[in-house]
Write a protein that holds these residues in place. Structure first.
Motif, short mmCIF file in Angstrom:
data_model
loop_
_atom_site.label_atom_id
_atom_site.label_comp_id
_atom_site.label_asym_id
_atom_site.label_seq_id
_atom_site.Cartn_x
_atom_site.Cartn_y
_atom_site.Cartn_z
N VAL A 1 -108.84 82.49 34.91
CA VAL A 1 -108.06 83.43 34.10
C VAL A 1 -106.86 82.71 33.48
O VAL A 1 -106.57 82.88 32.29
CB VAL A 1 -107.61 84.65 34.94
CG1 VAL A 1 -106.60 85.50 34.19
CG2 VAL A 1 -108.82 85.48 35.33
N ILE A 2 -106.16 81.90 34.26
CA ILE A 2 -105.02 81.14 33.73
C ILE A 2 -105.47 80.25 32.59
O ILE A 2 -104.84 80.19 31.53
CB ILE A 2 -104.34 80.31 34.85
CG1 ILE A 2 -103.63 81.23 35.83
CG2 ILE A 2 -103.36 79.30 34.25
CD1 ILE A 2 -103.16 80.55 37.09
N GLY A 3 -106.58 79.56 32.79
CA GLY A 3 -107.10 78.68 31.75
C GLY A 3 -107.45 79.43 30.48
O GLY A 3 -107.14 78.98 29.37
N LEU A 4 -108.09 80.58 30.62
CA LEU A 4 -108.47 81.38 29.45
C LEU A 4 -107.23 81.92 28.72
O LEU A 4 -107.20 81.95 27.49
CB LEU A 4 -109.40 82.51 29.85
CG LEU A 4 -110.82 82.07 30.23
CD1 LEU A 4 -111.63 83.25 30.74
CD2 LEU A 4 -111.52 81.41 29.05
N VAL A 5 -106.22 82.34 29.47
CA VAL A 5 -104.98 82.82 28.84
C VAL A 5 -104.34 81.69 28.04
O VAL A 5 -103.90 81.89 26.90
CB VAL A 5 -104.00 83.39 29.90
CG1 VAL A 5 -102.62 83.59 29.32
CG2 VAL A 5 -104.54 84.70 30.47
N ILE A 6 -104.31 80.50 28.61
CA ILE A 6 -103.74 79.35 27.90
C ILE A 6 -104.52 79.07 26.62
O ILE A 6 -103.94 78.86 25.56
CB ILE A 6 -103.69 78.11 28.82
CG1 ILE A 6 -102.63 78.30 29.90
CG2 ILE A 6 -103.41 76.84 28.01
CD1 ILE A 6 -102.65 77.26 30.99
N VAL A 7 -105.85 79.10 26.71
CA VAL A 7 -106.67 78.83 25.53
C VAL A 7 -106.44 79.89 24.46
O VAL A 7 -106.33 79.58 23.27
CB VAL A 7 -108.16 78.72 25.90
CG1 VAL A 7 -109.04 78.74 24.66
CG2 VAL A 7 -108.40 77.44 26.67
N VAL A 8 -106.33 81.17 24.85
CA VAL A 8 -106.08 82.23 23.88
C VAL A 8 -104.74 82.01 23.19
O VAL A 8 -104.62 82.15 21.96
CB VAL A 8 -106.17 83.62 24.54
CG1 VAL A 8 -105.63 84.72 23.63
CG2 VAL A 8 -107.60 83.93 24.94
N LEU A 9 -103.71 81.64 23.94
CA LEU A 9 -102.40 81.38 23.34
C LEU A 9 -102.45 80.18 22.39
O LEU A 9 -101.88 80.22 21.30
CB LEU A 9 -101.35 81.16 24.43
CG LEU A 9 -101.00 82.39 25.28
CD1 LEU A 9 -100.07 82.00 26.43
CD2 LEU A 9 -100.39 83.47 24.42
N VAL A 10 -103.14 79.13 22.80
CA VAL A 10 -103.29 77.95 21.95
C VAL A 10 -104.07 78.31 20.69
O VAL A 10 -103.70 77.92 19.58
CB VAL A 10 -103.97 76.80 22.72
CG1 VAL A 10 -104.40 75.69 21.79
CG2 VAL A 10 -103.03 76.25 23.79
N LEU A 11 -105.15 79.07 20.85
CA LEU A 11 -105.97 79.48 19.70
C LEU A 11 -105.16 80.29 18.70
O LEU A 11 -105.29 80.09 17.49
CB LEU A 11 -107.15 80.32 20.18
CG LEU A 11 -108.44 79.58 20.44
CD1 LEU A 11 -109.48 80.52 20.99
CD2 LEU A 11 -108.94 78.89 19.21
N ARG A 12 -104.37 81.18 19.20
CA ARG A 12 -103.55 82.01 18.31
C ARG A 12 -102.67 81.13 17.43
O ARG A 12 -102.55 81.36 16.24
CB ARG A 12 -102.69 82.95 19.15
CG ARG A 12 -101.90 83.90 18.34
CD ARG A 12 -101.22 84.94 19.23
NE ARG A 12 -100.13 85.49 18.46
CZ ARG A 12 -98.93 85.69 18.92
NH1 ARG A 12 -98.66 85.43 20.18
NH2 ARG A 12 -97.98 86.19 18.17
N ARG A 13 -102.12 80.11 18.02
CA ARG A 13 -101.27 79.18 17.27
C ARG A 13 -102.10 78.31 16.33
O ARG A 13 -101.72 78.07 15.20
CB ARG A 13 -100.47 78.33 18.25
CG ARG A 13 -99.54 77.36 17.61
CD ARG A 13 -98.61 76.76 18.66
NE ARG A 13 -97.95 75.59 18.18
CZ ARG A 13 -96.82 75.59 17.50
NH1 ARG A 13 -96.25 76.73 17.21
NH2 ARG A 13 -96.27 74.46 17.09
N GLN A 14 -103.24 77.85 16.79
CA GLN A 14 -104.05 76.92 16.01
C GLN A 14 -104.74 77.57 14.82
O GLN A 14 -105.02 76.91 13.83
CB GLN A 14 -105.11 76.27 16.90
CG GLN A 14 -104.50 75.43 17.97
CD GLN A 14 -105.06 74.05 18.00
OE1 GLN A 14 -106.16 73.80 17.54
NE2 GLN A 14 -104.29 73.12 18.52
N LEU A 15 -105.03 78.86 14.89
CA LEU A 15 -105.75 79.51 13.80
C LEU A 15 -104.82 80.01 12.69
O LEU A 15 -105.29 80.46 11.65
CB LEU A 15 -106.60 80.66 14.35
CG LEU A 15 -107.73 80.22 15.27
CD1 LEU A 15 -108.51 81.41 15.80
CD2 LEU A 15 -108.66 79.23 14.59
#
Length: 158
Positions: free
Chosen positions: A7-21
């Motif tokens: 869950v921590i990993g997925l939350v981090i990826v979602v936050l990174v994705l939001r910034r990257q897109l």
């Protein structure tokens, strides 16, 4: 890796994705502070992960090789994602970047691969949390490689 780690990993990826897109400028210095913090957290977490194993037995060759492979795979995914990022120059000459759907897909694939490698690493140790402890360092590696590749592309884009 337990479900909390996933869950921590997925939350981090979602936050990174939001910034990257989103559309953002390609800075020469880039996210140096973020990458530095992730790198330091990654080194500290890796040290704790190693300590959680070596209190019971020495690290085996397979564990060390898998941990190194995890970092190498992270670098590879960073380079692959950089190729999917759209890079262009605005009218005022400033370089801009925006991730694509392929960038997002590669983030989720890289996360799934990382989770699998974490579990494999922890399986080789039989104890401790070495696999989960590589998350921050792998993020630092993958984001650094992606950033450097996008910067290179921006420098040569017309």
């Amino acid at each position: 890796m337990d479900n909390g780690g996933i869950v921590i990993g997925l939350v981090i990826v979602v936050l990174v994705l939001r910034r990257q897109l989103g559309t953002r400028p390609v800075h020469g210095r880039g996210p140096v502070i973020l990458l530095g913090v992730l790198g330091l957290l990654g080194i500290a977490a890796l040290a704790f992960g190693v300590a959680s194993v070596v209190q019971y037995h020495p690290l085996g060759a397979a564990t060390i090789a898998l941990t190194a492979a995890s970092l190498a795979v992270s670098a590879g995914f960073g380079a692959a994602r950089a190729r999917t990022v759209r890079v262009w120059h605005a009218a005022e000459g400033r370089a801009l970047r925006r991730g694509t759907v392929a960038t997002a897909v590669l983030w989720f694939v890289s996360m799934a691969v990382h989770i699998g490698m974490d579990r494999w690493i922890d399986h080789t140790t039989g104890v401790g949390m070495l696999g989960l402890s590589t998350l921050y360092l792998c993020l630092a590696v993958t984001l650094t490689v992606q950033h450097l590749c996008v910067r290179r592309r921006a420098a040569t884009a017309s």
